[in-house]
Design a protein around this motif. Sequence first.
Motif, PDB file in Angstrom:
ATOM      1  N   THR A  90     114.276  48.676  96.394  1.00 57.66           N
ATOM      2  CA  THR A  90     113.374  47.638  96.902  1.00 57.66           C
ATOM      3  C   THR A  90     113.798  46.266  96.381  1.00 57.66           C
ATOM      4  OG1 THR A  90     111.603  49.263  97.004  1.00 57.66           O
ATOM      5  CG2 THR A  90     110.956  46.953  97.076  1.00 57.66           C
ATOM      6  N   ASN A  91     114.148  46.187  95.104  1.00 54.17           N
ATOM      7  CA  ASN A  91     114.594  44.919  94.523  1.00 54.17           C
ATOM      8  C   ASN A  91     115.919  44.471  95.124  1.00 54.17           C
ATOM      9  OD1 ASN A  91     112.346  45.148  92.909  1.00 54.17           O
ATOM     10  ND2 ASN A  91     113.471  45.684  91.063  1.00 54.17           N
ATOM     11  N   LEU A  92     116.858  45.398  95.275  1.00 50.67           N
ATOM     12  CA  LEU A  92     118.149  45.060  95.878  1.00 50.67           C
ATOM     13  C   LEU A  92     117.986  44.619  97.321  1.00 50.67           C
ATOM     14  CD1 LEU A  92     120.435  47.886  94.474  1.00 50.67           C
ATOM     15  CD2 LEU A  92     120.589  45.446  93.975  1.00 50.67           C
ATOM     16  N   LEU A  93     117.095  45.279  98.031  1.00 45.30           N
ATOM     17  CA  LEU A  93     116.835  44.928  99.420  1.00 45.30           C
ATOM     18  C   LEU A  93     116.261  43.522  99.520  1.00 45.30           C
ATOM     19  CD1 LEU A  93     116.684  45.810 102.396  1.00 45.30           C
ATOM     20  CD2 LEU A  93     114.436  46.726 101.907  1.00 45.30           C
ATOM     21  N   ALA A  94     115.306  43.207  98.654  1.00 41.27           N
ATOM     22  CA  ALA A  94     114.708  41.867  98.659  1.00 41.27           C
ATOM     23  C   ALA A  94     115.760  40.809  98.356  1.00 41.27           C
ATOM     24  CB  ALA A  94     113.574  41.788  97.647  1.00 41.27           C
TER      25      ALA A  94
END
Length: 110
Positions: A90-94
């Motif tokens: 989720t963090n990498l995607l953001a």
Amino acid sequence: MSRCPICGKAIKWEDLIEQMLILDNFQELLKDKGAFLSALEGFTFKCPECGEEFYGRNLNLREAEKVFELINEFSGSIDYSNNKVRLKLTNLLALDLMLEEWDKRVKGAR
């Protein structure tokens, strides 16, 4: 970010992918984006917040495509023996989406 279609809470992609690890052919799905997305759309997920079930077709397809790329880009991102995703997807995607947007703005300003 993707949200539960029932309660509206944000859902972490690493939690969703961990739920999909029960599929016998999950490693094979990571070799073909179309097969992965098809399996994701038909998969029944359980919201970690409200406990209700929903189909993957209710998730953001653009995010799902990026998650597929991130998993494949970072080898060893999944611990199959413990059924755990090691990355904070989720963090990498953001971060990836934020950089894409920034890149568009920089190129548009020229």
